[in-house]
Scaffold this motif. Structure first.
Motif, PDB file in Angstrom:
ATOM      1  N   PHE A  27       0.811  -1.216   0.000  1.00  0.00           N
ATOM      2  CA  PHE A  27       0.000   0.000   0.000  1.00  0.00           C
ATOM      3  C   PHE A  27       0.846   1.269   0.000  1.00  0.00           C
ATOM      4  O   PHE A  27       0.321   2.370  -0.060  1.00  0.00           O
ATOM      5  CB  PHE A  27      -0.947   0.011   1.202  1.00  0.00           C
ATOM      6  CG  PHE A  27      -1.920  -1.131   1.193  1.00  0.00           C
ATOM      7  CD1 PHE A  27      -2.972  -1.166   0.283  1.00  0.00           C
ATOM      8  CD2 PHE A  27      -1.780  -2.191   2.070  1.00  0.00           C
ATOM      9  CE1 PHE A  27      -3.859  -2.222   0.260  1.00  0.00           C
ATOM     10  CE2 PHE A  27      -2.665  -3.254   2.064  1.00  0.00           C
ATOM     11  CZ  PHE A  27      -3.705  -3.273   1.149  1.00  0.00           C
ATOM     12  N   SER A  28       2.162   1.123   0.096  1.00  0.00           N
ATOM     13  CA  SER A  28       3.054   2.268   0.175  1.00  0.00           C
ATOM     14  C   SER A  28       3.407   2.800  -1.209  1.00  0.00           C
ATOM     15  O   SER A  28       3.572   2.037  -2.156  1.00  0.00           O
ATOM     16  CB  SER A  28       4.349   1.860   0.890  1.00  0.00           C
ATOM     17  OG  SER A  28       5.306   2.879   0.798  1.00  0.00           O
ATOM     18  N   ASP A  29       3.583   4.128  -1.279  1.00  0.00           N
ATOM     19  CA  ASP A  29       4.088   4.743  -2.514  1.00  0.00           C
ATOM     20  C   ASP A  29       5.602   4.935  -2.438  1.00  0.00           C
ATOM     21  O   ASP A  29       6.192   5.555  -3.308  1.00  0.00           O
ATOM     22  CB  ASP A  29       3.383   6.073  -2.790  1.00  0.00           C
ATOM     23  CG  ASP A  29       3.640   7.127  -1.722  1.00  0.00           C
ATOM     24  OD1 ASP A  29       4.393   6.860  -0.750  1.00  0.00           O
ATOM     25  OD2 ASP A  29       3.094   8.234  -1.850  1.00  0.00           O
ATOM     26  N   GLN A  30       6.220   4.420  -1.376  1.00  0.00           N
ATOM     27  CA  GLN A  30       7.666   4.486  -1.152  1.00  0.00           C
ATOM     28  C   GLN A  30       8.164   5.928  -0.997  1.00  0.00           C
ATOM     29  O   GLN A  30       9.334   6.207  -1.214  1.00  0.00           O
ATOM     30  CB  GLN A  30       8.436   3.778  -2.275  1.00  0.00           C
ATOM     31  CG  GLN A  30       7.994   2.360  -2.541  1.00  0.00           C
ATOM     32  CD  GLN A  30       8.154   1.454  -1.327  1.00  0.00           C
ATOM     33  OE1 GLN A  30       9.227   1.374  -0.757  1.00  0.00           O
ATOM     34  NE2 GLN A  30       7.092   0.792  -0.922  1.00  0.00           N
ATOM     35  N   GLN A  31       7.274   6.828  -0.596  1.00  0.00           N
ATOM     36  CA  GLN A  31       7.633   8.242  -0.440  1.00  0.00           C
ATOM     37  C   GLN A  31       7.543   8.713   1.015  1.00  0.00           C
ATOM     38  O   GLN A  31       7.673   9.913   1.283  1.00  0.00           O
ATOM     39  CB  GLN A  31       6.724   9.109  -1.321  1.00  0.00           C
ATOM     40  CG  GLN A  31       6.809   8.792  -2.802  1.00  0.00           C
ATOM     41  CD  GLN A  31       8.219   8.970  -3.338  1.00  0.00           C
ATOM     42  OE1 GLN A  31       8.828  10.030  -3.184  1.00  0.00           O
ATOM     43  NE2 GLN A  31       8.767   7.933  -3.952  1.00  0.00           N
ATOM     44  N   GLU A  32       7.344   7.811   1.940  1.00  0.00           N
ATOM     45  CA  GLU A  32       7.167   8.199   3.338  1.00  0.00           C
ATOM     46  C   GLU A  32       8.365   8.972   3.885  1.00  0.00           C
ATOM     47  O   GLU A  32       8.179   9.909   4.670  1.00  0.00           O
ATOM     48  CB  GLU A  32       6.911   6.959   4.204  1.00  0.00           C
ATOM     49  CG  GLU A  32       5.564   6.314   3.979  1.00  0.00           C
ATOM     50  CD  GLU A  32       5.520   5.352   2.789  1.00  0.00           C
ATOM     51  OE1 GLU A  32       4.434   4.832   2.498  1.00  0.00           O
ATOM     52  OE2 GLU A  32       6.576   5.121   2.146  1.00  0.00           O
ATOM     53  N   HIS A  33       9.570   8.618   3.472  1.00  0.00           N
ATOM     54  CA  HIS A  33      10.755   9.333   3.963  1.00  0.00           C
ATOM     55  C   HIS A  33      10.769  10.784   3.475  1.00  0.00           C
ATOM     56  O   HIS A  33      11.236  11.672   4.197  1.00  0.00           O
ATOM     57  CB  HIS A  33      12.045   8.603   3.571  1.00  0.00           C
ATOM     58  CG  HIS A  33      12.262   8.466   2.104  1.00  0.00           C
ATOM     59  ND1 HIS A  33      11.522   7.604   1.320  1.00  0.00           N
ATOM     60  CD2 HIS A  33      13.127   9.085   1.272  1.00  0.00           C
ATOM     61  CE1 HIS A  33      11.931   7.695   0.062  1.00  0.00           C
ATOM     62  NE2 HIS A  33      12.903   8.589   0.010  1.00  0.00           N
ATOM     63  N   PRO A  84       4.290   8.951   9.344  1.00  0.00           N
ATOM     64  CA  PRO A  84       4.138   7.503   9.456  1.00  0.00           C
ATOM     65  C   PRO A  84       4.653   6.986  10.794  1.00  0.00           C
ATOM     66  O   PRO A  84       5.251   7.724  11.570  1.00  0.00           O
ATOM     67  CB  PRO A  84       5.044   6.997   8.332  1.00  0.00           C
ATOM     68  CG  PRO A  84       6.178   7.982   8.322  1.00  0.00           C
ATOM     69  CD  PRO A  84       5.539   9.316   8.692  1.00  0.00           C
ATOM     70  N   VAL A  85       4.428   5.701  11.025  1.00  0.00           N
ATOM     71  CA  VAL A  85       5.114   4.960  12.079  1.00  0.00           C
ATOM     72  C   VAL A  85       5.887   3.856  11.365  1.00  0.00           C
ATOM     73  O   VAL A  85       5.361   3.197  10.475  1.00  0.00           O
ATOM     74  CB  VAL A  85       4.148   4.412  13.152  1.00  0.00           C
ATOM     75  CG1 VAL A  85       3.128   3.448  12.586  1.00  0.00           C
ATOM     76  CG2 VAL A  85       4.898   3.771  14.294  1.00  0.00           C
ATOM     77  N   SER A  86       7.149   3.722  11.727  1.00  0.00           N
ATOM     78  CA  SER A  86       8.041   2.793  11.029  1.00  0.00           C
ATOM     79  C   SER A  86       8.870   1.994  12.024  1.00  0.00           C
ATOM     80  O   SER A  86       9.397   2.558  12.978  1.00  0.00           O
ATOM     81  CB  SER A  86       9.022   3.562  10.137  1.00  0.00           C
ATOM     82  OG  SER A  86       8.378   4.536   9.368  1.00  0.00           O
ATOM     83  N   HIS A 121      -3.442   0.367   8.564  1.00  0.00           N
ATOM     84  CA  HIS A 121      -3.907  -1.018   8.507  1.00  0.00           C
ATOM     85  C   HIS A 121      -5.091  -1.231   9.455  1.00  0.00           C
ATOM     86  O   HIS A 121      -4.988  -1.001  10.655  1.00  0.00           O
ATOM     87  CB  HIS A 121      -2.772  -1.975   8.845  1.00  0.00           C
ATOM     88  CG  HIS A 121      -1.679  -1.950   7.819  1.00  0.00           C
ATOM     89  ND1 HIS A 121      -1.797  -2.570   6.596  1.00  0.00           N
ATOM     90  CD2 HIS A 121      -0.462  -1.359   7.823  1.00  0.00           C
ATOM     91  CE1 HIS A 121      -0.696  -2.381   5.890  1.00  0.00           C
ATOM     92  NE2 HIS A 121       0.131  -1.635   6.612  1.00  0.00           N
ATOM     93  N   ALA A 122      -6.192  -1.694   8.898  1.00  0.00           N
ATOM     94  CA  ALA A 122      -7.445  -1.850   9.633  1.00  0.00           C
ATOM     95  C   ALA A 122      -7.355  -2.866  10.765  1.00  0.00           C
ATOM     96  O   ALA A 122      -8.122  -2.793  11.724  1.00  0.00           O
ATOM     97  CB  ALA A 122      -8.565  -2.247   8.676  1.00  0.00           C
ATOM     98  N   ASP A 123      -6.417  -3.798  10.677  1.00  0.00           N
ATOM     99  CA  ASP A 123      -6.315  -4.820  11.715  1.00  0.00           C
ATOM    100  C   ASP A 123      -5.297  -4.483  12.800  1.00  0.00           C
ATOM    101  O   ASP A 123      -5.141  -5.222  13.758  1.00  0.00           O
ATOM    102  CB  ASP A 123      -5.994  -6.183  11.095  1.00  0.00           C
ATOM    103  CG  ASP A 123      -4.708  -6.167  10.280  1.00  0.00           C
ATOM    104  OD1 ASP A 123      -4.197  -5.071   9.967  1.00  0.00           O
ATOM    105  OD2 ASP A 123      -4.207  -7.257   9.956  1.00  0.00           O
ATOM    106  N   CYS A 149      -9.473   4.298   7.455  1.00  0.00           N
ATOM    107  CA  CYS A 149      -9.540   5.717   7.846  1.00  0.00           C
ATOM    108  C   CYS A 149     -10.051   5.791   9.279  1.00  0.00           C
ATOM    109  O   CYS A 149     -11.222   5.511   9.536  1.00  0.00           O
ATOM    110  CB  CYS A 149     -10.451   6.478   6.904  1.00  0.00           C
ATOM    111  SG  CYS A 149     -10.026   6.230   5.168  1.00  0.00           S
ATOM    112  N   MET A 150      -9.187   6.175  10.200  1.00  0.00           N
ATOM    113  CA  MET A 150      -9.521   6.058  11.615  1.00  0.00           C
ATOM    114  C   MET A 150      -9.194   7.317  12.414  1.00  0.00           C
ATOM    115  O   MET A 150      -8.389   8.137  11.985  1.00  0.00           O
ATOM    116  CB  MET A 150      -8.757   4.874  12.215  1.00  0.00           C
ATOM    117  CG  MET A 150      -9.188   3.537  11.642  1.00  0.00           C
ATOM    118  SD  MET A 150      -8.147   2.187  12.225  1.00  0.00           S
ATOM    119  CE  MET A 150      -7.184   1.894  10.745  1.00  0.00           C
ATOM    120  N   ALA A 151      -9.825   7.383  13.574  1.00  0.00           N
ATOM    121  CA  ALA A 151      -9.597   8.489  14.505  1.00  0.00           C
ATOM    122  C   ALA A 151      -9.532   7.928  15.922  1.00  0.00           C
ATOM    123  O   ALA A 151     -10.132   6.891  16.225  1.00  0.00           O
ATOM    124  CB  ALA A 151     -10.722   9.517  14.410  1.00  0.00           C
TER     125      ALA A 151
END
Length: 174
Positions: A27-33, A84-86, A121-123, A149-151
């Motif tokens: 699901f990543s676009d590899q642009q998080e950094h 993000p969290v990594s 991630h929903a889970d 999509c969460m809060a």
């Protein structure tokens, strides 16, 4: 494991960590950094909410919470985005992500923030109390599967009177 605020001297290690953590994520676009680097240069950046996890003086985990708003007409509500969290792949499934998230939540409460929005991630995130944003009448400015999509209300009832659209800071490119 030790959790602390990131330092300028950590930036290169964090970049490599984030790239490794998201390398296999479909699901990543590899642009998080790049997002992290751009957030650091913006008004959305909150140094106290950008944390690293260290093991033997090596940065193995990172989390960043930044300022965003929820807009309902003329009303604006300040909240945070978790992104993000990594955790380095060699250190995943050891509770490091959990400790980073819980520590960031605690620090956000201390700083007076009341809610966090994320797409993730929903889970995974519901175990920390995250619920679908639709439960709160909140929308994102882009299409995404509702279960991702969460809060989280850091303060019980903080979002009970809040609804509207999430407005991300410029580094998110939305």
């Amino acid at each position: 494991m030790h959790i602390r605020q990131e330092r300028n001297t950590d930036f290169e290690q964090i970049k490599l960590l984030i790239k490794a953590a998201f390398k296999q994520d479909v699901f990543s676009d590899q642009q998080e950094h790049h997002l992290v680097a751009n957030l650091r240069k913006s008004d959305a950046y909150i140094p106290q909410l950008t944390l690293v996890a260290e093991v033997a003086d090596q940065v193995v985990g990172h989390i960043l919470l930044s300022r965003i708003i929820i807009r309902d007409g003329e009303q604006e509500y300040p909240v945070l985005a978790l992104a993000p969290v990594s955790v380095h792949p060699n250190f995943q499934r050891q509770g490091i992500g959990q400790r980073l998230i819980e520590t960031a939540h605690d620090q956000a409460r201390v700083l007076g923030y009341q809610a966090i929005i994320l797409v993730g991630h929903a889970d995974y995130y519901p175990r920390f109390g995250y619920r679908p944003i639709a439960d709160f009448g909140i929308r994102l400015p882009f299409p995404a599967p509702p279960e991702n999509c969460m809060a989280l209300e850091l303060v019980p009832g903080a979002l009970s009177e809040v609804q509207g659209e999430v407005i991300y800071s410029d580094p998110f490119g939305l």
